[in-house]
Design a protein around this motif. Sequence first.
Motif, PDB file in Angstrom:
ATOM      1  N   ASP A   1      12.706   2.812  -8.508  1.00  0.00           N
ATOM      2  CA  ASP A   1      13.919   2.206  -7.940  1.00  0.00           C
ATOM      3  C   ASP A   1      13.827   2.149  -6.421  1.00  0.00           C
ATOM      4  O   ASP A   1      14.210   1.144  -5.797  1.00  0.00           O
ATOM      5  N   ALA A   2      13.331   3.213  -5.808  1.00  0.00           N
ATOM      6  CA  ALA A   2      13.195   3.252  -4.350  1.00  0.00           C
ATOM      7  C   ALA A   2      12.168   2.223  -3.877  1.00  0.00           C
ATOM      8  O   ALA A   2      12.363   1.554  -2.853  1.00  0.00           O
ATOM      9  N   VAL A   3      11.071   2.087  -4.626  1.00  0.00           N
ATOM     10  CA  VAL A   3      10.061   1.093  -4.281  1.00  0.00           C
ATOM     11  C   VAL A   3      10.660  -0.312  -4.370  1.00  0.00           C
ATOM     12  O   VAL A   3      10.443  -1.158  -3.485  1.00  0.00           O
ATOM     13  N   ALA A   4      11.426  -0.578  -5.418  1.00  0.00           N
ATOM     14  CA  ALA A   4      12.029  -1.892  -5.607  1.00  0.00           C
ATOM     15  C   ALA A   4      12.898  -2.284  -4.417  1.00  0.00           C
ATOM     16  O   ALA A   4      12.932  -3.454  -4.011  1.00  0.00           O
ATOM     17  N   ALA A   5      13.588  -1.297  -3.852  1.00  0.00           N
ATOM     18  CA  ALA A   5      14.460  -1.589  -2.715  1.00  0.00           C
ATOM     19  C   ALA A   5      13.695  -1.991  -1.467  1.00  0.00           C
ATOM     20  O   ALA A   5      14.259  -2.589  -0.548  1.00  0.00           O
ATOM     21  N   LYS A   6      12.404  -1.651  -1.406  1.00  0.00           N
ATOM     22  CA  LYS A   6      11.579  -1.958  -0.240  1.00  0.00           C
ATOM     23  C   LYS A   6      10.808  -3.258  -0.395  1.00  0.00           C
ATOM     24  O   LYS A   6      10.186  -3.720   0.567  1.00  0.00           O
ATOM     25  N   LEU A   7      10.805  -3.815  -1.585  1.00  0.00           N
ATOM     26  CA  LEU A   7       9.983  -5.005  -1.818  1.00  0.00           C
ATOM     27  C   LEU A   7      10.737  -6.272  -1.400  1.00  0.00           C
ATOM     28  O   LEU A   7      11.650  -6.731  -2.089  1.00  0.00           O
TER      29      LEU A   7
ATOM     30  N   THR B   1      21.577  20.414 -17.066  1.00  0.00           N
ATOM     31  CA  THR B   1      20.985  20.143 -18.376  1.00  0.00           C
ATOM     32  C   THR B   1      19.474  20.323 -18.289  1.00  0.00           C
ATOM     33  O   THR B   1      18.824  19.724 -17.431  1.00  0.00           O
ATOM     34  N   GLU B   2      18.947  21.126 -19.164  1.00  0.00           N
ATOM     35  CA  GLU B   2      17.504  21.348 -19.178  1.00  0.00           C
ATOM     36  C   GLU B   2      16.816  20.242 -19.981  1.00  0.00           C
ATOM     37  O   GLU B   2      17.287  19.869 -21.059  1.00  0.00           O
ATOM     38  N   VAL B   3      15.740  19.714 -19.438  1.00  0.00           N
ATOM     39  CA  VAL B   3      14.997  18.664 -20.128  1.00  0.00           C
ATOM     40  C   VAL B   3      13.534  19.086 -20.227  1.00  0.00           C
ATOM     41  O   VAL B   3      13.070  19.959 -19.488  1.00  0.00           O
ATOM     42  N   ASP B   4      12.800  18.429 -21.137  1.00  0.00           N
ATOM     43  CA  ASP B   4      11.394  18.759 -21.279  1.00  0.00           C
ATOM     44  C   ASP B   4      10.573  18.064 -20.199  1.00  0.00           C
ATOM     45  O   ASP B   4      11.078  17.227 -19.438  1.00  0.00           O
ATOM     46  N   ALA B   5       9.295  18.402 -20.143  1.00  0.00           N
ATOM     47  CA  ALA B   5       8.434  17.896 -19.076  1.00  0.00           C
ATOM     48  C   ALA B   5       8.297  16.387 -19.124  1.00  0.00           C
ATOM     49  O   ALA B   5       8.285  15.713 -18.081  1.00  0.00           O
ATOM     50  N   GLU B   6       8.210  15.814 -20.315  1.00  0.00           N
ATOM     51  CA  GLU B   6       8.037  14.368 -20.434  1.00  0.00           C
ATOM     52  C   GLU B   6       9.263  13.626 -19.914  1.00  0.00           C
ATOM     53  O   GLU B   6       9.149  12.627 -19.192  1.00  0.00           O
ATOM     54  N   THR B   7      10.463  14.123 -20.269  1.00  0.00           N
ATOM     55  CA  THR B   7      11.695  13.491 -19.805  1.00  0.00           C
ATOM     56  C   THR B   7      11.838  13.628 -18.302  1.00  0.00           C
ATOM     57  O   THR B   7      12.234  12.679 -17.612  1.00  0.00           O
ATOM     58  N   SER B   8      11.528  14.804 -17.788  1.00  0.00           N
ATOM     59  CA  SER B   8      11.598  15.026 -16.343  1.00  0.00           C
ATOM     60  C   SER B   8      10.663  14.075 -15.598  1.00  0.00           C
ATOM     61  O   SER B   8      11.040  13.469 -14.582  1.00  0.00           O
ATOM     62  N   PHE B   9       9.447  13.921 -16.105  1.00  0.00           N
ATOM     63  CA  PHE B   9       8.471  13.029 -15.477  1.00  0.00           C
ATOM     64  C   PHE B   9       8.972  11.590 -15.489  1.00  0.00           C
ATOM     65  O   PHE B   9       8.931  10.891 -14.468  1.00  0.00           O
ATOM     66  N   ALA B  10       9.479  11.140 -16.637  1.00  0.00           N
ATOM     67  CA  ALA B  10       9.939   9.761 -16.760  1.00  0.00           C
ATOM     68  C   ALA B  10      11.144   9.486 -15.870  1.00  0.00           C
ATOM     69  O   ALA B  10      11.242   8.417 -15.247  1.00  0.00           O
ATOM     70  N   THR B  11      12.063  10.442 -15.777  1.00  0.00           N
ATOM     71  CA  THR B  11      13.248  10.264 -14.939  1.00  0.00           C
ATOM     72  C   THR B  11      12.869  10.169 -13.467  1.00  0.00           C
ATOM     73  O   THR B  11      13.322   9.270 -12.745  1.00  0.00           O
ATOM     74  N   GLY B  12      12.025  11.094 -13.013  1.00  0.00           N
ATOM     75  CA  GLY B  12      11.587  11.062 -11.623  1.00  0.00           C
ATOM     76  C   GLY B  12      10.842   9.784 -11.301  1.00  0.00           C
ATOM     77  O   GLY B  12      11.012   9.198 -10.217  1.00  0.00           O
ATOM     78  N   LEU B  13      10.030   9.322 -12.240  1.00  0.00           N
ATOM     79  CA  LEU B  13       9.280   8.086 -12.036  1.00  0.00           C
ATOM     80  C   LEU B  13      10.230   6.901 -11.897  1.00  0.00           C
ATOM     81  O   LEU B  13      10.032   6.031 -11.033  1.00  0.00           O
TER      82      LEU B  13
ATOM     83  N   MET C   1       0.824  -1.211   0.000  1.00  0.00           N
ATOM     84  CA  MET C   1       0.000   0.000   0.000  1.00  0.00           C
ATOM     85  C   MET C   1       0.857   1.259   0.000  1.00  0.00           C
ATOM     86  O   MET C   1       0.572   2.223  -0.719  1.00  0.00           O
ATOM     87  N   ARG C   2       1.945   1.277   0.806  1.00  0.00           N
ATOM     88  CA  ARG C   2       2.819   2.454   0.826  1.00  0.00           C
ATOM     89  C   ARG C   2       3.509   2.634  -0.519  1.00  0.00           C
ATOM     90  O   ARG C   2       3.741   3.771  -0.958  1.00  0.00           O
ATOM     91  N   ALA C   3       3.845   1.529  -1.176  1.00  0.00           N
ATOM     92  CA  ALA C   3       4.503   1.626  -2.484  1.00  0.00           C
ATOM     93  C   ALA C   3       3.583   2.293  -3.499  1.00  0.00           C
ATOM     94  O   ALA C   3       3.992   3.212  -4.230  1.00  0.00           O
ATOM     95  N   VAL C   4       2.332   1.851  -3.555  1.00  0.00           N
ATOM     96  CA  VAL C   4       1.373   2.432  -4.501  1.00  0.00           C
ATOM     97  C   VAL C   4       1.114   3.893  -4.155  1.00  0.00           C
ATOM     98  O   VAL C   4       1.050   4.763  -5.040  1.00  0.00           O
ATOM     99  N   GLU C   5       0.982   4.196  -2.861  1.00  0.00           N
ATOM    100  CA  GLU C   5       0.758   5.579  -2.438  1.00  0.00           C
ATOM    101  C   GLU C   5       1.929   6.473  -2.832  1.00  0.00           C
ATOM    102  O   GLU C   5       1.741   7.624  -3.242  1.00  0.00           O
ATOM    103  N   THR C   6       3.147   5.963  -2.703  1.00  0.00           N
ATOM    104  CA  THR C   6       4.334   6.757  -3.015  1.00  0.00           C
ATOM    105  C   THR C   6       4.392   7.109  -4.498  1.00  0.00           C
ATOM    106  O   THR C   6       4.646   8.260  -4.875  1.00  0.00           O
TER     107      THR C   6
END
Length: 230
Positions: free
Chosen positions: A219-225, A202-214, A140-145
């Motif tokens: 990766d953080a979720v994977a470490a908790k599973l 380096t400046e990136v567009d919104a789509e790249t920024s979103f994908a990188t942050g995701l 549940m915390r993973a999905v919420e995060t």
Amino acid sequence: MTVWDRPDPPTRPAPLDRERIVAAAVALADEGGLAAVSLRKVAARLDVGPMRLYGYISTKEELFDLMVDEVHAEIVPDERPGDWREVLRVRADRTRQATLRHEWLADLLGGRPYLGPNALAVAEAALAALDGLADVDTVMRAVETVSAYTTGALRREIANLRAERATGLSKREWQRASGPHVTKMLATGRFPALAKAVYDGTEVDAETSFATGLDWVLDAVAAKLTPPPT
């Protein structure tokens, strides 16, 4: 009784149903944002008296709930991807695409869970993908995060789009207009970390920024599973 449990009233002349009401409300919101939506305006769009709508919807908040669930139909995956990470990525990407089509959705994401059938299907797909990979609280915390990241990133992206329309300046035009002030402030030496980010980053567009942050969040979720003990 929630709006989901309340039956439609009997059919009258000039047939009306929740599907038509919600479609009209979504169209109004797409055109002018949530401020453009009211039961009176929806009734006018459908060419019926406002009181007709109260047989189907009691409040504007109920109407918003129905609108959000209507858009969640665009987020429900067409088929279940291969693994949990792809399930959560697809959910985030489809939420972003739906929000770009319906910018008002950014104002309603987050908060209490939505209880419509499409929203529940989206939640079910995410939780099912992680089922068995960790204890239920971790799942549940993973999905919420991931949801919290998605909501925050989308609100920022939509806020920038609205700012561009309000000022008439694109992102680059705004940067050029603000450049002299930023240069002067950074030249004071009070903001060395910010100066490094501005001049060396380096400046990136919104789509790249979103994908990188995701990716980082996943990766953080994977470490908790860690699978629960058997």
